[in-house]
Design a protein around this motif. Structure first.
Motif, mmCIF file in Angstrom:
data_model
loop_
_atom_site.group_PDB
_atom_site.id
_atom_site.type_symbol
_atom_site.label_atom_id
_atom_site.label_comp_id
_atom_site.label_asym_id
_atom_site.label_seq_id
_atom_site.Cartn_x
_atom_site.Cartn_y
_atom_site.Cartn_z
ATOM 1 N N VAL A 249 39.295 32.099 12.505
ATOM 2 C CA VAL A 249 38.174 32.962 12.139
ATOM 3 C C VAL A 249 36.940 32.130 11.797
ATOM 4 N N THR A 250 35.822 32.464 12.432
ATOM 5 C CA THR A 250 34.515 31.908 12.092
ATOM 6 C C THR A 250 33.657 33.056 11.590
ATOM 7 N N ASN A 251 32.896 32.838 10.540
ATOM 8 C CA ASN A 251 32.050 33.921 10.032
ATOM 9 C C ASN A 251 30.711 33.375 9.564
ATOM 10 N N PHE A 252 29.714 34.240 9.562
ATOM 11 C CA PHE A 252 28.402 33.891 9.021
ATOM 12 C C PHE A 252 27.712 35.168 8.569
ATOM 13 N N THR A 253 26.655 35.009 7.779
ATOM 14 C CA THR A 253 25.948 36.144 7.198
ATOM 15 C C THR A 253 24.602 36.336 7.892
ATOM 16 N N ILE A 254 24.257 37.601 8.163
ATOM 17 C CA ILE A 254 22.972 37.929 8.752
ATOM 18 C C ILE A 254 22.165 38.738 7.738
ATOM 19 N N PRO A 255 20.866 38.901 7.954
ATOM 20 C CA PRO A 255 20.051 39.679 7.004
ATOM 21 C C PRO A 255 20.671 41.041 6.706
ATOM 22 N N GLY A 256 20.569 41.427 5.446
ATOM 23 C CA GLY A 256 21.237 42.647 5.002
ATOM 24 C C GLY A 256 22.583 42.365 4.379
ATOM 25 N N ARG A 257 22.882 41.058 4.226
ATOM 26 C CA ARG A 257 24.156 40.598 3.643
ATOM 27 C C ARG A 257 25.367 41.102 4.431
ATOM 28 N N LEU A 258 25.189 41.212 5.727
ATOM 29 C CA LEU A 258 26.294 41.621 6.582
ATOM 30 C C LEU A 258 27.057 40.390 7.054
ATOM 31 N N GLN A 259 28.383 40.469 6.985
ATOM 32 C CA GLN A 259 29.237 39.371 7.430
ATOM 33 C C GLN A 259 29.715 39.642 8.848
ATOM 34 N N LEU A 260 29.517 38.693 9.730
ATOM 35 C CA LEU A 260 30.022 38.783 11.096
ATOM 36 C C LEU A 260 31.186 37.811 11.254
ATOM 37 N N TYR A 261 32.231 38.261 11.903
ATOM 38 C CA TYR A 261 33.431 37.447 12.107
ATOM 39 C C TYR A 261 33.753 37.400 13.602
ATOM 40 N N PHE A 262 34.190 36.259 14.064
ATOM 41 C CA PHE A 262 34.661 36.145 15.438
ATOM 42 C C PHE A 262 35.639 34.986 15.521
ATOM 43 N N SER A 263 36.377 34.925 16.595
ATOM 44 C CA SER A 263 37.358 33.861 16.776
ATOM 45 C C SER A 263 36.697 32.651 17.415
ATOM 46 N N GLY A 264 37.006 31.477 16.868
ATOM 47 C CA GLY A 264 36.466 30.245 17.420
ATOM 48 C C GLY A 264 37.391 29.588 18.415
ATOM 49 N N ALA A 265 38.426 30.320 18.853
ATOM 50 C CA ALA A 265 39.380 29.746 19.800
ATOM 51 C C ALA A 265 39.844 30.817 20.767
ATOM 52 N N SER A 266 40.187 30.387 21.956
ATOM 53 C CA SER A 266 40.805 31.266 22.949
ATOM 54 C C SER A 266 42.318 31.152 22.803
ATOM 55 N N VAL A 267 42.977 32.291 22.654
ATOM 56 C CA VAL A 267 44.439 32.316 22.532
ATOM 57 C C VAL A 267 44.994 33.100 23.711
ATOM 58 N N ARG A 268 45.783 32.441 24.536
ATOM 59 C CA ARG A 268 46.333 33.075 25.738
ATOM 60 C C ARG A 268 47.843 32.899 25.798
ATOM 61 N N TRP A 269 48.455 33.720 26.644
ATOM 62 C CA TRP A 269 49.861 33.486 26.945
ATOM 63 C C TRP A 269 49.982 32.139 27.666
ATOM 64 N N PRO A 270 51.134 31.524 27.654
ATOM 65 C CA PRO A 270 51.281 30.199 28.290
ATOM 66 C C PRO A 270 50.858 30.167 29.759
ATOM 67 N N ASP A 271 50.968 31.302 30.453
ATOM 68 C CA ASP A 271 50.574 31.326 31.864
ATOM 69 C C ASP A 271 49.086 31.612 32.045
ATOM 70 N N GLY A 272 48.335 31.680 30.938
ATOM 71 C CA GLY A 272 46.894 31.861 31.022
ATOM 72 C C GLY A 272 46.424 33.299 30.867
ATOM 73 N N ARG A 273 47.342 34.256 30.789
ATOM 74 C CA ARG A 273 46.931 35.649 30.625
ATOM 75 C C ARG A 273 46.249 35.854 29.268
ATOM 76 N N GLN A 274 45.264 36.721 29.241
ATOM 77 C CA GLN A 274 44.452 36.957 28.057
ATOM 78 C C GLN A 274 45.191 37.816 27.028
ATOM 79 N N THR A 275 44.991 37.497 25.758
ATOM 80 C CA THR A 275 45.506 38.343 24.672
ATOM 81 C C THR A 275 44.355 38.932 23.862
ATOM 82 N N GLN A 276 43.306 38.150 23.629
ATOM 83 C CA GLN A 276 42.161 38.645 22.875
ATOM 84 C C GLN A 276 41.445 39.732 23.671
ATOM 85 N N ARG A 277 41.005 40.768 22.948
ATOM 86 C CA ARG A 277 40.357 41.941 23.527
ATOM 87 C C ARG A 277 41.310 42.768 24.390
ATOM 88 N N ILE A 278 42.593 42.431 24.349
ATOM 89 C CA ILE A 278 43.623 43.220 25.024
ATOM 90 C C ILE A 278 44.725 43.583 24.039
#
Length: 345
Positions: A249-278
């Motif tokens: 998890v990577t996070n930072f604050t934007i105006p309005g004291r809102l916290q944004l979070y996102f992943s700083g890494a790609s995590v896939r199945w060993p064969d390369g299939r996507q898991t994030q956003r799925i």
């Protein structure tokens, strides 16, 4: 939870207080403070960041009922019997997303199938759990929540193979940043590698069929755990798609004291299939209805039991009887809890 296109009350932080206000499990929320639920969802969803539609709906419903601690909220609900009524409830801020499930952390269900609640199982309980369930025909692991870092102790017990790849990790590495007075672009590269499971030769193995229960509350470490289990023994997934947000998890604050979070890494199945956003996708899809919730019928668990027994080769009659027996046990426990809290219908 958002079930079959409806916002359904599925649990209470304080069952007694909710009962006093007239709320019941299985009530369908038709309006929130006078705003039709579907309208509230559309309005709030613009402000909700999520990896998948199922995660977005779950988080949006949390936003739609949020407000100042101690303030009141009005809910127009429809009961499982079809009647409508208006509830006035007091908002209570709670740190935890949900209360722990009742009952033992691990137990033996009908049909000699083990059950393990990964949201409550601790690392120091793993050995005793496997010892207690050593003679079962199969185990159903409940991953509908956030586990306590137990997958690293469980997965090596589910395989005899060495160095089993279960995920492909990719992390961006910036070598040089662009400066304001040059046209040079930064030069990113990628750190890439596989995470593996190492079989533990000093611990007894459990090599019988296993099943994992999942839903939209299965996220991050819970999804990563599922990837480990699938690689270890081809564990079958039962339920609905997961959050789709594993990784650091990577996070930072934007105006309005809102916290944004996102992943700083790609995590896939060993064969390369996507898991994030799925997310993890169920092999057997099953989702409770409002009526199931009202009756205390955990159809995901019952389906998991059915799948586990069939994987053992059990006869159809044994499967039917075991599921019916487990459902009866659940119903008795549900009714006892309702009577204790005064929430009986």
């Amino acid at each position: 939870r958002y079930l079959h296109g409806q916002a359904v009350i599925t649990d209470f932080f304080d069952r007694s207080e909710a009962s006093s206000a007239g709320a019941r499990l299985g009530d369908v929320v038709l309006a929130i403070d006078g705003d039709p639920t579907q309208s509230a969802i559309r309005r709030w969803q613009a402000y909700v960041n999520a990896s998948t539609p199922q995660a977005s709906l779950w988080r949006t419903l949390q936003m739609a009922v949020s407000g100042e601690n101690g303030s009141t909220i009005s809910l127009l609900v429809r009961t499982p019997q079809g009647a409508t009524r208006t509830l006035t409830l007091t908002r209570r801020w709670r740190f935890n997303a949900s209360d722990p499930r009742p009952g033992p952390v691990y137990r033996i269900m009908a049909g000699n199938v083990g059950y393990v609640d990964l949201a409550r199982l601790t690392v120091d309980q793993v050995d005793s759990m496997f010892a207690a369930l050593a003679k079962t025909q199969a185990i159903v692991f409940d991953d509908r929540g956030y586990p306590r870092e137990t997958a690293w102790s469980i997965a090596p017990r589910l395989t005899t193979r060495e160095s089993v790849k279960f995920s492909l990790f990719e992390v961006p590495l910036i070598l040089r940043m662009a400066s304001a007075d040059t046209t040079d672009a930064f030069l990113p590269t990628m750190i890439r590698g596989y995470d593996v499971i190492q079989s533990d030769p000093d611990k007894p193995k459990y090599l019988r069929p296993t099943v994992l229960l999942i839903n939209e509350q299965t996220g991050s470490q819970a999804e990563y755990s599922g990837m480990m289990f699938r690689a270890a023994d081809n564990m079958e997934f039962v339920g609905t798609p997961t959050v789709g947000a594993d990784g650091n998890v990577t996070n930072f604050t934007i105006p309005g004291r809102l916290q944004l979070y996102f992943s700083g890494a790609s995590v896939r199945w060993p064969d390369g299939r996507q898991t994030q956003r799925i997310g993890l996708l169920p092999d057997v899809r099953v989702e409770p209805t409002a009526q199931d919730v009202a009756q205390g019928k955990d159809v995901v668990l019952l389906t998991g039991l059915r799948v586990a027994l069939r994987r053992t080769g059990a006869r159809d009659s044994v499967v039917r009887n075991s599921v019916a027996q487990e459902q009866s046990t659940e119903k008795t426990a549900f009714q006892a809890a309702a009577l204790t809290s005064g929430a009986a219908r």
